[in-house]
Design an enzyme around this catalytic site. Structure first.
Site, PDB file in Angstrom:
ATOM      1  N   GLN A 239       0.830  -1.197   0.000  1.00  0.00           N
ATOM      2  CA  GLN A 239       0.000   0.000   0.000  1.00  0.00           C
ATOM      3  C   GLN A 239       0.872   1.258   0.000  1.00  0.00           C
ATOM      4  OE1 GLN A 239      -3.245   0.334  -0.299  1.00  0.00           O
ATOM      5  NE2 GLN A 239      -3.795  -1.845  -0.248  1.00  0.00           N
ATOM      6  N   TYR A 273      -6.331 -12.811  -4.161  1.00  0.00           N
ATOM      7  CA  TYR A 273      -5.469 -11.708  -4.597  1.00  0.00           C
ATOM      8  C   TYR A 273      -4.649 -11.259  -3.390  1.00  0.00           C
ATOM      9  CZ  TYR A 273      -9.374 -11.618  -7.955  1.00  0.00           C
ATOM     10  OH  TYR A 273     -10.371 -11.957  -8.841  1.00  0.00           O
ATOM     11  N   GLU A 297      -2.359 -15.917  -4.716  1.00  0.00           N
ATOM     12  CA  GLU A 297      -1.751 -14.789  -5.422  1.00  0.00           C
ATOM     13  C   GLU A 297      -1.031 -15.321  -6.661  1.00  0.00           C
ATOM     14  OE1 GLU A 297      -0.238 -11.657  -6.999  1.00  0.00           O
ATOM     15  OE2 GLU A 297      -1.473 -11.326  -5.224  1.00  0.00           O
ATOM     16  N   ASP A 350      -9.349  -8.877  -2.494  1.00  0.00           N
ATOM     17  CA  ASP A 350      -8.817  -7.528  -2.734  1.00  0.00           C
ATOM     18  C   ASP A 350      -8.344  -7.486  -4.185  1.00  0.00           C
ATOM     19  OD1 ASP A 350      -7.675  -5.023  -2.615  1.00  0.00           O
ATOM     20  OD2 ASP A 350      -5.947  -5.644  -1.412  1.00  0.00           O
ATOM     21  N   CYS A 377     -10.673  -0.952  -4.778  1.00  0.00           N
ATOM     22  CA  CYS A 377      -9.972   0.295  -5.113  1.00  0.00           C
ATOM     23  C   CYS A 377     -10.638   1.006  -6.281  1.00  0.00           C
ATOM     24  CB  CYS A 377      -8.507   0.026  -5.419  1.00  0.00           C
ATOM     25  SG  CYS A 377      -8.230  -1.091  -6.807  1.00  0.00           S
TER      26      CYS A 377
END
Length: 420
Positions: A239, A273, A297, A350, A377
């Site tokens: 992040q 994810y 992932e 995510d 997002c």
């Protein structure tokens, strides 16, 4: 009218993507660098479509009360639009009003795209012990600079690949801004230069010349969330906001507790994810040392780090796979006992900016988890996926909690918990 014509517009709304809405003789016109309640002079830049035009703001004729001097002079409206630095589309708007506009974008996307009526709020990152800066600057721990063929180093101009040599980076942390100044003073080959400041405070400078592949032996750095340490490649995903990881994990934990209660450590939980395991660790902390959680992932390096970062949970593991393929295989191969565990578990996802998409949402719903935690997002992608979840019986009864992890830009993060 044609491209290049000047036009006066009254701004009445906001659209996803950092642009604002006006109308001219019934036609929608999208314009950046303004805000609702203003009258501006603009230059048309794209009149090809009958449904809408695009324009660039040149002058504010009547300012809204929420307009402020831009936090980044290189992006201000008095700069030629072709030379305005990108990445700070809301820097001319008072910070509290920025959040009100982001709340409006999420709500309108959910209503228009998702056909859902959900409560939405958007809060600042951080808390009283680690607050956001008063003007929303100084938060970026990761910045990409670009180098053009003439050796200019800087940010891209808004909506282009033209390099702007801005003298400062007010959204970056002080250490990253200092490192950027040193980079600009040197010579570099055309390409990209990434500046990364992990938890130890030292800025890494990652040079990415055009045409060269990323080094496989990337430096590994450590990031901290409270007392927990996460290993991640310096050039890997983490992040960007200095308070983002702590803010998001705290929000996920509190929303999950309020919606689900205690996490069942004997159930099977998924972190899709999953990156380097940030949210898988959040699920692990909620369930205790015996929590069964799988982080999925597609990036092998991130998965390798996730395995290390989740080592304290005996029931945790990290899988390298595309999410759609992993979930499809899990649904095909799971035993009756594993399906029962999945039905008592939580799926956290995510996804990237494009969202999960119908196929993955249908696959998740097919596992019948007790709850789904969605970290988003992109408001439009979130709305689209929430609509699909709603068709399949999963509802976000507690609404959507937005977090302003990108002050002075149009981006916003959101968290919601869906129950079966």
């Amino acid at each position: 009218m044609h491209d290049g014509d000047l036009i006066d517009l009254d701004i009445t709304g906001i659209a996803h993507g950092g642009v604002f809405v006006a109308r001219h003789e019934g036609r929608v016109v999208f314009v950046p660098d303004t805000l609702p309640g203003e009258r501006i002079r603009a230059r048309l830049t794209d009149t090809r479509k009958k449904a809408f035009w695009r324009a660039e703001a040149l002058e504010v004729l009547e300012a809204a009360p929420e307009r402020q001097p831009h936090v980044w002079a290189a992006a201000a409206i008095d700069v030629d639009p072709a030379e305005r630095a990108g990445g700070a589309e809301f820097g001319h708007i008072a910070l509290a009003h920025q959040r009100a506009l982001k709340e409006r974008v999420i709500r309108e996307a959910v209503e228009r795209v998702g056909r859902l009526d959900l409560p939405v709020d958007v809060a600042a990152a951080g808390d009283e012990s680690q607050p956001e800066s008063p003007d929303g600057t100084g938060w970026r721990t990761r910045v990409s600079l670009h180098v053009d063929e003439d050796g200019r180093v800087g940010a891209f101009a808004a909506r282009s690949h033209h390099v702007v040599e801005a003298p400062d980076l007010p959204l970056a942390t002080a250490a990253v801004a200092r490192a950027a100044a040193e980079v600009r003073a040197g010579r570099a080959r055309p390409g990209r230069i990434d500046l990364v400041q992990p938890a130890d405070g030292r800025v890494r400078v990652l040079v990415r010349p055009d045409g060269e592949r990323r080094a496989l032996d990337a430096e590994v750095v450590e990031e901290r969330v409270g007392d927990r340490v996460f290993r991640v490649d310096a050039g890997g995903f983490w992040q960007v906001h200095r308070l983002a990881a702590r803010t998001l994990t705290s929000l996920v934990a509190s929303e999950l507790a309020a919606s689900v209660g205690a996490l069942d450590p004997e159930a099977s939980h998924l972190d899709l994810y999953g990156g380097v395991g940030l949210f898988a660790a959040t699920l692990g902390e909620a369930g205790g040392s015996g929590t069964r959680v799988v982080s999925v992932e597609s990036d092998p390096r991130a998965t390798e780090h996730a395995g290390e970062n989740l080592a304290e949970w005996v029931g945790a593991r990290a899988e390298t796979a595309r999410v759609d393929r992993f979930v499809a295989k899990l649904a095909a191969d799971a035993s009756a006992r594993e399906r029962e565990r999945l039905s008592r578990g939580v799926v956290l996802l995510d996804p990237p900016r494009a969202g999960a998409g119908r196929t993955v949402v249908e696959q998740i719903a097919g596992l019948a988890p007790s709850a789904v935690v969605y970290v988003a997002c992109d408001p439009v992608a979130l709305a689209r996926d929430l609509a699909t979840f709603a068709e399949l019986g999963y509802r976000a009864d507690r609404g959507i909690r937005g977090v302003d992890l990108f002050p002075n830009s149009h981006h916003v993060e959101a968290v919601t918990v869906l129950r079966r």
